[in-house]
Design a protein around this motif. Structure first.
Motif, PDB file in Angstrom:
ATOM      1  N   GLY A  10       0.842  -1.186   0.000  1.00 56.37           N
ATOM      2  CA  GLY A  10       0.000   0.000   0.000  1.00 56.37           C
ATOM      3  C   GLY A  10       0.879   1.237   0.000  1.00 56.37           C
ATOM      4  N   ARG A  11       0.265   2.396  -0.121  1.00 54.50           N
ATOM      5  CA  ARG A  11       1.048   3.629  -0.184  1.00 54.50           C
ATOM      6  C   ARG A  11       1.879   3.831   1.088  1.00 54.50           C
ATOM      7  N   ARG A  12       1.271   3.600   2.240  1.00 50.03           N
ATOM      8  CA  ARG A  12       2.003   3.795   3.490  1.00 50.03           C
ATOM      9  C   ARG A  12       3.178   2.831   3.593  1.00 50.03           C
ATOM     10  N   GLU A  13       2.951   1.565   3.196  1.00 50.47           N
ATOM     11  CA  GLU A  13       4.025   0.572   3.248  1.00 50.47           C
ATOM     12  C   GLU A  13       5.160   0.947   2.295  1.00 50.47           C
ATOM     13  N   GLN A  14       4.806   1.459   1.119  1.00 48.52           N
ATOM     14  CA  GLN A  14       5.844   1.882   0.175  1.00 48.52           C
ATOM     15  C   GLN A  14       6.673   3.030   0.745  1.00 48.52           C
ATOM     16  N   GLN A  15       6.010   3.988   1.372  1.00 53.94           N
ATOM     17  CA  GLN A  15       6.732   5.135   1.923  1.00 53.94           C
ATOM     18  C   GLN A  15       7.645   4.717   3.068  1.00 53.94           C
ATOM     19  N   ASP A  16       7.170   3.805   3.919  1.00 55.60           N
ATOM     20  CA  ASP A  16       7.989   3.322   5.032  1.00 55.60           C
ATOM     21  C   ASP A  16       9.206   2.566   4.502  1.00 55.60           C
ATOM     22  N   PHE A  17       8.969   1.708   3.513  1.00 58.83           N
ATOM     23  CA  PHE A  17      10.071   0.932   2.954  1.00 58.83           C
ATOM     24  C   PHE A  17      11.103   1.847   2.301  1.00 58.83           C
ATOM     25  N   ARG A  18      10.631   2.824   1.534  1.00 54.57           N
ATOM     26  CA  ARG A  18      11.550   3.757   0.879  1.00 54.57           C
ATOM     27  C   ARG A  18      12.396   4.497   1.906  1.00 54.57           C
ATOM     28  N   SER A  19      11.794   4.910   3.014  1.00 60.01           N
ATOM     29  CA  SER A  19      12.539   5.604   4.061  1.00 60.01           C
ATOM     30  C   SER A  19      13.596   4.697   4.683  1.00 60.01           C
ATOM     31  N   ARG A  20      13.262   3.425   4.863  1.00 62.04           N
ATOM     32  CA  ARG A  20      14.227   2.494   5.454  1.00 62.04           C
ATOM     33  C   ARG A  20      15.358   2.176   4.476  1.00 62.04           C
ATOM     34  N   VAL A  21      15.030   2.066   3.190  1.00 60.91           N
ATOM     35  CA  VAL A  21      16.080   1.837   2.193  1.00 60.91           C
ATOM     36  C   VAL A  21      17.023   3.034   2.155  1.00 60.91           C
ATOM     37  N   GLU A 320      15.419   7.308   7.156  1.00 52.23           N
ATOM     38  CA  GLU A 320      16.360   8.370   6.808  1.00 52.23           C
ATOM     39  C   GLU A 320      16.249   9.604   7.687  1.00 52.23           C
ATOM     40  N   THR A 321      15.050   9.906   8.196  1.00 51.02           N
ATOM     41  CA  THR A 321      14.885  11.164   8.928  1.00 51.02           C
ATOM     42  C   THR A 321      15.600  11.179  10.266  1.00 51.02           C
ATOM     43  N   ALA A 322      16.029  10.015  10.754  1.00 55.71           N
ATOM     44  CA  ALA A 322      16.742   9.969  12.035  1.00 55.71           C
ATOM     45  C   ALA A 322      18.223  10.303  11.893  1.00 55.71           C
ATOM     46  N   LEU A 323      18.739  10.324  10.671  1.00 54.07           N
ATOM     47  CA  LEU A 323      20.168  10.580  10.467  1.00 54.07           C
ATOM     48  C   LEU A 323      20.453  12.080  10.599  1.00 54.07           C
ATOM     49  N   PRO A 324      21.615  12.457  11.153  1.00 53.96           N
ATOM     50  CA  PRO A 324      21.930  13.875  11.374  1.00 53.96           C
ATOM     51  C   PRO A 324      21.958  14.669  10.065  1.00 53.96           C
ATOM     52  N   PRO A 325      21.066  15.626   9.875  1.00 49.95           N
ATOM     53  CA  PRO A 325      20.994  16.369   8.607  1.00 49.95           C
ATOM     54  C   PRO A 325      22.293  17.083   8.249  1.00 49.95           C
ATOM     55  N   ALA A 326      22.995  17.631   9.249  1.00 48.39           N
ATOM     56  CA  ALA A 326      24.238  18.354   8.958  1.00 48.39           C
ATOM     57  C   ALA A 326      25.295  17.421   8.381  1.00 48.39           C
ATOM     58  N   TRP A 327      25.306  16.175   8.831  1.00 50.09           N
ATOM     59  CA  TRP A 327      26.266  15.210   8.278  1.00 50.09           C
ATOM     60  C   TRP A 327      25.864  14.819   6.856  1.00 50.09           C
ATOM     61  N   LEU A 328      24.580  14.595   6.642  1.00 48.17           N
ATOM     62  CA  LEU A 328      24.114  14.227   5.301  1.00 48.17           C
ATOM     63  C   LEU A 328      24.420  15.336   4.294  1.00 48.17           C
ATOM     64  N   ALA A 329      24.346  16.581   4.738  1.00 47.49           N
ATOM     65  CA  ALA A 329      24.580  17.712   3.829  1.00 47.49           C
ATOM     66  C   ALA A 329      25.987  17.703   3.263  1.00 47.49           C
ATOM     67  N   GLU A 330      26.940  17.145   4.009  1.00 51.11           N
ATOM     68  CA  GLU A 330      28.339  17.121   3.569  1.00 51.11           C
ATOM     69  C   GLU A 330      28.749  15.767   2.982  1.00 51.11           C
ATOM     70  N   GLY A 333      28.719  11.970  -2.515  1.00 54.03           N
ATOM     71  CA  GLY A 333      27.894  11.064  -3.308  1.00 54.03           C
ATOM     72  C   GLY A 333      26.444  10.974  -2.889  1.00 54.03           C
ATOM     73  N   ARG A 334      25.972  11.878  -2.039  1.00 51.28           N
ATOM     74  CA  ARG A 334      24.602  11.762  -1.530  1.00 51.28           C
ATOM     75  C   ARG A 334      23.561  11.710  -2.645  1.00 51.28           C
ATOM     76  N   PRO A 335      23.631  12.544  -3.692  1.00 48.62           N
ATOM     77  CA  PRO A 335      22.614  12.432  -4.743  1.00 48.62           C
ATOM     78  C   PRO A 335      22.582  11.047  -5.388  1.00 48.62           C
ATOM     79  N   THR A 336      23.747  10.458  -5.608  1.00 46.97           N
ATOM     80  CA  THR A 336      23.804   9.113  -6.190  1.00 46.97           C
ATOM     81  C   THR A 336      23.173   8.094  -5.258  1.00 46.97           C
ATOM     82  N   ILE A 337      23.497   8.203  -3.980  1.00 46.32           N
ATOM     83  CA  ILE A 337      22.976   7.252  -2.995  1.00 46.32           C
ATOM     84  C   ILE A 337      21.453   7.321  -2.945  1.00 46.32           C
ATOM     85  N   LEU A 338      20.909   8.528  -2.933  1.00 46.39           N
ATOM     86  CA  LEU A 338      19.456   8.688  -2.888  1.00 46.39           C
ATOM     87  C   LEU A 338      18.797   8.163  -4.165  1.00 46.39           C
ATOM     88  N   GLU A 339      19.407   8.432  -5.292  1.00 46.28           N
ATOM     89  CA  GLU A 339      18.854   7.967  -6.563  1.00 46.28           C
ATOM     90  C   GLU A 339      18.824   6.439  -6.612  1.00 46.28           C
TER      91      GLU A 339
END
Length: 372
Positions: A10-21, A320-330, A333-339
């Motif tokens: 379902g939509r909620r399950e897809q969103q949760d899975f995407r966040s965990r990936v 993903e939202t639990a990871l420190p945003p300031a670290w992710l910003a630096e 390869g972050r765009p590649t990883i997200l893609e």
């Protein structure tokens, strides 16, 4: 090797899975980047360089802050290989270890060549990412194991004496195969570990780690995930060192405030079972994601591998939202990883619509060719 029927998306399950990936792959990378500047340094040396508090954030390595090592590179190629295995399944060819081996050989090319070769049409998009063409301290076992086209197997492994953590540190993506039974996830991780790290401890540590990530990605607690891995390990010959290390990690949780010395003790000689156990410990005792990751890299031992392994656990557990945003910003390869993370989530939830009996997306098959 087969797979069970996947979950209902379902939509909620897809969103949760995407966040965990996303969380898993970003977590591996951010833990790797946190550990890279202090990899192999003593905890005392780290505190001399960083102050009494030890590691508290990203620092320069390989000429920039947020640089990742071969652990992240190979984790990304693990994802690429898993997607390619799903795509190739349409042709009747279904042997994921072979697709993973081909992906790892594409990584090995990045360690030899200056940049992508546009003539290799079957490489897909990941192998054309120029930032991946950089040597970031790869262990000799990786270069030797992938130095020719012969694929190591559990029956005939490459580097049978190698017990390091590098194979486990690229194994988080196997745990994201949430539609598979845990024993099949473990089997795939073991078979792929044998391609570079043939010691039973390295292979079984990779299998156990993948099973823990698998349980987390399906919504289990970390303690329950480790118990699942222990139950599954018990049927494998030679499992005792890995099982003992995980039990030691669970016992250490009850021994008071976490310290770098306790992490160093769990890591021991730095072989795979100790580093995986230390990652489990750090993920369990960390007050939050930031604390758990800093604890994982502030010790005498392979900090980048321990950070990557811990980050994979915390990312799968919290998203993903639990990871420190300031670290992710630096993060390099972050765009590649997200893609790549989003492609994996799309493949796992909507694969038949991308390449199946009803028709195929030419753009998807250009990204993940069936050949190669």
């Amino acid at each position: 090797m087969g797979a069970t029927a996947g979950p209902v998306w379902g939509r909620r399950e897809q969103q949760d899975f995407r966040s965990r990936v996303r969380g898993t792959l970003l977590g591996v990378a951010v833990g790797d980047a946190l550990g890279a500047p202090v990899d192999g340094a003593t905890a005392d040396g780290t505190r001399e360089a960083r102050g009494a508090g030890g590691v508290a954030g990203l620092a320069p390595a390989y000429g920039r802050r947020g640089a990742v090592t071969h652990h992240t590179q190979l984790t990304l190629f693990s994802v690429d290989g898993l997607i390619r295995a799903q795509v190739r399944r349409d042709t009747g060819a279904w042997h994921p270890p072979t697709d993973l081996h081909r992906a790892y050989l594409r990584w090995a090319t990045t360690q030899r060549d200056w940049g992508p070769d546009e003539r290799r049409k079957d490489d897909g998009w990941l192998a054309r990412e120029e930032w991946l063409y950089a040597r970031r301290g790869p262990a000799r076992a990786l270069l030797v194991g992938l130095g020719d086209e012969i694929m190591g197997t559990p029956a005939a492994p490459k580097n049978p004496g190698e017990a390091g953590p590098e194979a486990a540190a690229r194994s988080a993506p196997f745990g994201l195969l949430v539609g598979w039974e845990p024993q099949l996830v473990a089997q795939l991780a073991v078979e792929c570990a044998a391609q570079t790290h043939g010691h039973p401890v390295a292979c079984l540590a990779a299998g156990a780690y993948a099973v823990v990530v698998h349980a987390l990605a399906r919504g289990e607690s970390l303690d329950a995930a480790v118990q699942q891995a222990l139950a599954l390990l018990a049927v494998w010959p030679g499992h005792q060192p890995v099982s003992d290390a995980l039990q030691h990690a669970l016992g250490a949780v009850r021994q008071g405030m976490p310290t770098p010395e306790r992490v160093t003790e769990l890591i021991g000689a730095g072989s795979a079972e100790g580093v995986v156990a230390a990652a489990v410990y750090c993920a369990l005792v960390g007050e939050d994601v930031r604390h758990g990751l800093c604890l994982a890299v502030d010790h005498d031992g392979p900090s980048a591998a321990a950070g990557a392994l811990t980050g994979g656990l915390l990312g799968a557990l919290h998203g993903e939202t639990a990871l420190p945003p300031a670290w992710l910003a630096e993060l390099e390869g972050r765009p590649t990883i997200l893609e790549l993370a989003d492609d994996f989530a799309m493949e796992m939830t909507q694969g038949p619509a991308l390449h199946g009996p009803a028709g195929s997306s030419p753009a998807w098959l250009a990204r993940y060719p069936r050949g190669g």
